[in-house]
Scaffold this active site. Structure first.
Site, PDB file in Angstrom:
ATOM      1  N   ASP A  83      10.784   2.555   6.092  1.00 49.19           N
ATOM      2  CA  ASP A  83       9.754   1.841   5.337  1.00 49.19           C
ATOM      3  C   ASP A  83       8.814   2.894   4.745  1.00 49.19           C
ATOM      4  O   ASP A  83       8.079   3.568   5.490  1.00 49.19           O
ATOM      5  CB  ASP A  83       8.985   0.901   6.278  1.00 49.19           C
ATOM      6  CG  ASP A  83       7.866   0.146   5.571  1.00 49.19           C
ATOM      7  OD1 ASP A  83       7.622   0.405   4.378  1.00 49.19           O
ATOM      8  OD2 ASP A  83       7.236  -0.705   6.232  1.00 49.19           O
ATOM      9  N   VAL A  84       8.825   3.048   3.424  1.00 53.04           N
ATOM     10  CA  VAL A  84       8.051   4.134   2.807  1.00 53.04           C
ATOM     11  C   VAL A  84       6.544   3.902   2.885  1.00 53.04           C
ATOM     12  O   VAL A  84       5.773   4.811   2.578  1.00 53.04           O
ATOM     13  CB  VAL A  84       8.454   4.347   1.327  1.00 53.04           C
ATOM     14  CG1 VAL A  84       9.901   4.770   1.217  1.00 53.04           C
ATOM     15  CG2 VAL A  84       8.169   3.109   0.479  1.00 53.04           C
ATOM     16  N   ASN A  86      11.968   6.295  -5.263  1.00 58.34           N
ATOM     17  CA  ASN A  86      12.369   5.195  -6.145  1.00 58.34           C
ATOM     18  C   ASN A  86      11.941   3.829  -5.625  1.00 58.34           C
ATOM     19  O   ASN A  86      11.868   2.870  -6.392  1.00 58.34           O
ATOM     20  CB  ASN A  86      13.898   5.241  -6.315  1.00 58.34           C
ATOM     21  CG  ASN A  86      14.438   3.976  -6.951  1.00 58.34           C
ATOM     22  OD1 ASN A  86      14.197   3.716  -8.127  1.00 58.34           O
ATOM     23  ND2 ASN A  86      15.160   3.167  -6.177  1.00 58.34           N
ATOM     24  N   TYR A  97       0.520  -3.681 -10.157  1.00 53.54           N
ATOM     25  CA  TYR A  97       1.717  -2.861 -10.382  1.00 53.54           C
ATOM     26  C   TYR A  97       1.403  -1.729 -11.356  1.00 53.54           C
ATOM     27  O   TYR A  97       1.752  -0.562 -11.113  1.00 53.54           O
ATOM     28  CB  TYR A  97       2.836  -3.753 -10.934  1.00 53.54           C
ATOM     29  CG  TYR A  97       4.142  -3.055 -11.195  1.00 53.54           C
ATOM     30  CD1 TYR A  97       4.998  -2.742 -10.146  1.00 53.54           C
ATOM     31  CD2 TYR A  97       4.538  -2.729 -12.491  1.00 53.54           C
ATOM     32  CE1 TYR A  97       6.215  -2.111 -10.379  1.00 53.54           C
ATOM     33  CE2 TYR A  97       5.746  -2.094 -12.739  1.00 53.54           C
ATOM     34  CZ  TYR A  97       6.578  -1.800 -11.675  1.00 53.54           C
ATOM     35  OH  TYR A  97       7.781  -1.163 -11.921  1.00 53.54           O
ATOM     36  N   LYS A 142       1.448   2.321 -10.700  1.00 59.36           N
ATOM     37  CA  LYS A 142       2.307   3.216 -11.479  1.00 59.36           C
ATOM     38  C   LYS A 142       1.487   4.261 -12.246  1.00 59.36           C
ATOM     39  O   LYS A 142       1.924   5.408 -12.410  1.00 59.36           O
ATOM     40  CB  LYS A 142       3.195   2.410 -12.428  1.00 59.36           C
ATOM     41  CG  LYS A 142       4.225   1.527 -11.712  1.00 59.36           C
ATOM     42  CD  LYS A 142       5.193   2.340 -10.864  1.00 59.36           C
ATOM     43  CE  LYS A 142       6.316   1.487 -10.285  1.00 59.36           C
ATOM     44  NZ  LYS A 142       7.252   2.277  -9.443  1.00 59.36           N
ATOM     45  N   THR A 173      18.244  -4.724 -13.915  1.00 58.54           N
ATOM     46  CA  THR A 173      18.465  -4.695 -12.468  1.00 58.54           C
ATOM     47  C   THR A 173      18.015  -6.018 -11.845  1.00 58.54           C
ATOM     48  O   THR A 173      17.426  -6.877 -12.513  1.00 58.54           O
ATOM     49  CB  THR A 173      17.659  -3.561 -11.805  1.00 58.54           C
ATOM     50  OG1 THR A 173      16.258  -3.821 -12.007  1.00 58.54           O
ATOM     51  CG2 THR A 173      18.014  -2.201 -12.381  1.00 58.54           C
TER      52      THR A 173
END
Length: 245
Positions: free
Chosen positions: A57-58, A80, A143, A147, A178
Site C-alpha cells: 500500500d503506497v 504509477n 486529483y 497531480k 484504461t
C-alpha cells in the site's frame, strides 16, 4: 544503455497502465517487480507478463519500506499507483480529499523517497502524473491538486539529484484507454444521463487528436527515459496528450 538486466519496480502494477508498463519493461529485458494492494490482479499480471508481484500500500510508510525490502535493490522506480474520483468542489468531503492526496501524492513521495535511498549508482525515478498536473479540470480538484503536487515534487527532487547519475521525471498522459477511464465514463453516465459512447467521446475530445491515449504510448515514453540519450532529461513533466493545451 538499455534496461536489459535492470530491476524495475512499478507501483499500481495490477491493472491498466501499470500492467502495460510491466509488459513493456519485461519485453525490453528488465526484471520487473509489480506492486499493488490487490493480490489477485497482481498475480494475474505477473504470471501473464513474467514479472514478480509484491502486495503493498503506497500510502503506508511501513508498507512501502517492506515493498522495497521484498523487491530488492531497484534501478528504476515507477510511481504509477493512483486513483481518481469526480465531484463538485462544494460536495467534496475531507475524507475524499485526504484519500486522493494520499494515494496520488503521498504515495509518490514515499515511493520516491525509499526508492532513491536504495539507489547507489545509476537510477531512474519516473512518476506517472497526468495532464491534470499541468492544467485544471472541473470536478476533480483533489486529483488535480495531487497531480500538480507530483509535478512540483518531481521538479524539486530533480534539482537535488542532478549531480548523480539519477534522473527524476513525470509523465503526464491525457485520458488513458484504461479501466480508470472506464470508471470515469460510468460516473459521467450515472450523473448526467449521457450514454457511455457519448461520455467516452467527450473525454476523447479533450485531445486535439480526438482519441484516448493508449497505455503503450506511456510505456514507450518511460522506456525512452531509461535509455541512452535521455541522461539530460531531468525534472521534466512530459505531456502525452495529443497536443492538448
Amino acid at each position: 544503455m538499455t534496461v536489459a538486466g535492470k530491476r524495475v519496480l512499478i507501483t499500481g502494477g495490477g491493472s491498466g497502465l501499470g500492467a502495460d508498463l510491466a509488459r513493456g519493461f519485461v519485453a525490453a529485458g528488465a526484471e520487473v517487480v509489480i506492486a499493488g494492494r490487490r493480490q489477485a490482479p497482481l498475480q494475474e499480471v505477473a504470471a501473464r507478463v513474467g514479472a514478480r508481484a509484491v502486495v503493498a500500500d503506497v500510502t503506508d510508510e511501513a508498507s512501502v519500506a517492506a515493498m522495497f525490502a521484498a523487491a530488492g535493490r531497484c534501478d528504476i522506480v515507477i510511481a504509477n499507483a493512483g486513483a481518481a474520483e469526480s465531484a463538485p468542489f462544494g460536495k467534496t468531503t475531507l475524507a475524499q480529499w485526504n484519500a486522493l492526496l494520499a494515494v496520488n501524492l503521498t504515495g509518490v513521495f514515499l515511493t520516491f523517497r525509499d526508492g532513491l535511498a536504495q539507489m547507489s549508482g545509476w537510477g531512474r525515478l519516473i512518476a506517472v502524473a497526468s495532464t491534470a498536473g499541468l492544467k485544471g479540470y472541473a470536478y476533480v480538484a483533489p486529483y488535480a491538486a495531487a497531480k500538480h503536487g507530483v509535478v512540483g515534487l518531481t521538479r524539486s527532487l530533480a534539482q537535488e539529484v542532478a549531480k548523480r547519475p539519477v534522473t527524476v521525471n513525470a509523465l503526464c498522459p491525457g485520458f488513458l484507454d484504461t479501466e480508470m477511464t472506464d470508471r470515469s465514463i460510468a460516473t459521467i453516465s450515472a450523473k448526467t444521463g449521457m450514454d457511455a459512447a457519448a461520455a467516452r467521446a467527450a473525454l476523447a475530445g479533450q485531445s486535439p487528436q480526438n482519441r484516448l491515449i493508449q497505455p503503450a504510448e506511456v510505456t514507450a515514453a518511460a522506456l525512452f527515459l531509461c535509455g541512452a540519450g535521455a541522461e539530460g532529461i531531468n525534472g521534466q513533466a512530459i505531456a502525452i496528450a495529443g497536443g492538448e493545451p
